[in-house]
Scaffold this motif. Sequence first.
Motif, PDB file in Angstrom:
ATOM      1  N   TYR A 197       2.430  41.607  34.232  1.00 45.09           N
ATOM      2  CA  TYR A 197       2.723  42.129  32.959  1.00 45.09           C
ATOM      3  C   TYR A 197       4.490  42.061  32.915  1.00 45.09           C
ATOM      4  O   TYR A 197       4.917  41.679  31.924  1.00 45.09           O
ATOM      5  N   SER A 198       5.178  42.202  34.081  1.00 47.89           N
ATOM      6  CA  SER A 198       6.632  42.295  33.978  1.00 47.89           C
ATOM      7  C   SER A 198       7.237  41.179  33.840  1.00 47.89           C
ATOM      8  O   SER A 198       8.412  40.868  33.720  1.00 47.89           O
ATOM      9  N   GLY A 231      11.985  42.686  35.842  1.00 50.40           N
ATOM     10  CA  GLY A 231      11.453  41.411  35.358  1.00 50.40           C
ATOM     11  C   GLY A 231      12.127  40.546  34.525  1.00 50.40           C
ATOM     12  O   GLY A 231      13.034  40.296  35.065  1.00 50.40           O
ATOM     13  N   CYS A 232      11.834  40.170  33.251  1.00 54.95           N
ATOM     14  CA  CYS A 232      12.549  39.096  32.597  1.00 54.95           C
ATOM     15  C   CYS A 232      13.472  40.096  31.894  1.00 54.95           C
ATOM     16  O   CYS A 232      14.098  39.170  30.616  1.00 54.95           O
ATOM     17  N   GLY A 233      13.800  41.178  32.024  1.00 53.92           N
ATOM     18  CA  GLY A 233      14.960  41.876  31.228  1.00 53.92           C
ATOM     19  C   GLY A 233      14.424  42.393  29.751  1.00 53.92           C
ATOM     20  O   GLY A 233      15.403  42.680  28.879  1.00 53.92           O
ATOM     21  N   GLN A 234      13.118  42.550  29.594  1.00 55.39           N
ATOM     22  CA  GLN A 234      12.674  43.166  28.161  1.00 55.39           C
ATOM     23  C   GLN A 234      13.515  44.371  27.846  1.00 55.39           C
ATOM     24  O   GLN A 234      13.753  44.851  26.837  1.00 55.39           O
ATOM     25  N   ILE A 250      17.862  42.910  37.236  1.00 54.08           N
ATOM     26  CA  ILE A 250      17.806  42.027  38.218  1.00 54.08           C
ATOM     27  C   ILE A 250      16.286  42.062  38.729  1.00 54.08           C
ATOM     28  O   ILE A 250      15.712  43.124  38.625  1.00 54.08           O
ATOM     29  N   ASP A 251      15.972  40.838  39.299  1.00 52.78           N
ATOM     30  CA  ASP A 251      14.478  40.775  39.808  1.00 52.78           C
ATOM     31  C   ASP A 251      14.312  39.645  40.357  1.00 52.78           C
ATOM     32  O   ASP A 251      14.852  38.209  40.063  1.00 52.78           O
ATOM     33  N   PRO A 252      13.948  39.501  41.837  1.00 55.19           N
ATOM     34  CA  PRO A 252      14.005  38.405  42.487  1.00 55.19           C
ATOM     35  C   PRO A 252      12.819  37.524  42.240  1.00 55.19           C
ATOM     36  O   PRO A 252      12.692  36.238  42.624  1.00 55.19           O
ATOM     37  N   GLY A 289      14.380  32.312  36.984  1.00 50.48           N
ATOM     38  CA  GLY A 289      15.979  31.868  37.140  1.00 50.48           C
ATOM     39  C   GLY A 289      16.395  33.101  36.042  1.00 50.48           C
ATOM     40  O   GLY A 289      16.053  33.648  35.613  1.00 50.48           O
ATOM     41  N   ASP A 290      17.907  33.160  36.221  1.00 44.03           N
ATOM     42  CA  ASP A 290      18.596  33.869  35.267  1.00 44.03           C
ATOM     43  C   ASP A 290      18.158  33.669  33.550  1.00 44.03           C
ATOM     44  O   ASP A 290      17.944  32.660  33.166  1.00 44.03           O
TER      45      ASP A 290
END
Length: 323
Positions: free
Chosen positions: A60-61, A125-128, A144-146, A150-151
């Motif tokens: 989900y994230s 995650g993707c910055g939601q 941030i999320d490894p 990508g950015d």
Amino acid sequence: GSVVGLCRICGGAAEKFFRVREMMFGSRDEFGYFQCADCGCLQISEIPSNIGEYYPVDYYSFHGGSKNTRLLRDWIRKKRALYAIERKGLVGALLYAVKKPDPLFSIYGRIGATPRDSVLDVGGGCGQHTMSLRRIGFEKAFSIDPNIAGDIEADGSVIARKAEIFDIDGVFDLITFHHSFEHMENPKGVLAKACRLASMSGRILIRVPTVSSEAWETYGPNWSNLDAPRHLYLHSRDSISRLAEAAGLRILDMWCDSVAFQFWGSEQYAADIPMNDTRSYSQGLAGSIFTERNIKEFEQRACELNRNDRGDLLCVLFGPTQA
């Protein structure tokens, strides 16, 4: 595999051992967990070498998605969310009375966050979530999320960086872990690094599932927020306190924000119904084993447990000891 013996949080002896099934996707793969006799932290005995396979592409994230902007709707959302945080302004108060925003904004209100704060959301995650903060005026928020590809950019600036907390420099007013901390292999190191990144008056907010809860005591290995093998550590209030001390932090506030999922998810797992099953309540009430009344009762019970500090999700606010 390695010999299970010592707690990775406090060095205490392993006391109780459990076999826990993977039930979100329903693979039913089994994993060993043990609970520390000393600090009470429940932890995975051995971190699987193929842990990445338990975060499939539809996890989900990892789904971002820039929702198209509708000016009026976004303005209403912003006013409502800011009221939840700042408790100022008549328009916001009216909109808030009509419909509550995401409970997260009330949490930010409780901890005294303001749109001027620089915010680092770790494991976002993707910055939601960062995006929703940016939309209401938190211009210095990023995540941030490894595990992202990508950015991720929005409106000409990076909202989510592919990175771990150890890759980050700078100073932040607020560092948040919204259900990411329990997935991290090195909680001690992560918290110590967060402490170094926090400004003199900075705060760190961690939201995690906790074994200091009625749900864990009732459901044991079928407890839905155990979420094997993705959750490596299920902290107790004691193990959280010990981590804080080791990192040079003090606990400023601690409370529960658990929801009905602790009941319906656990009841399903006990009945061998995975989260992503067609019979799961996550797919709607119709095909589930619950009635509308069951769900209402679960929701009321969750509120009651939160009031008594017995909910299965914990919010912990830390500040530097020297401040």
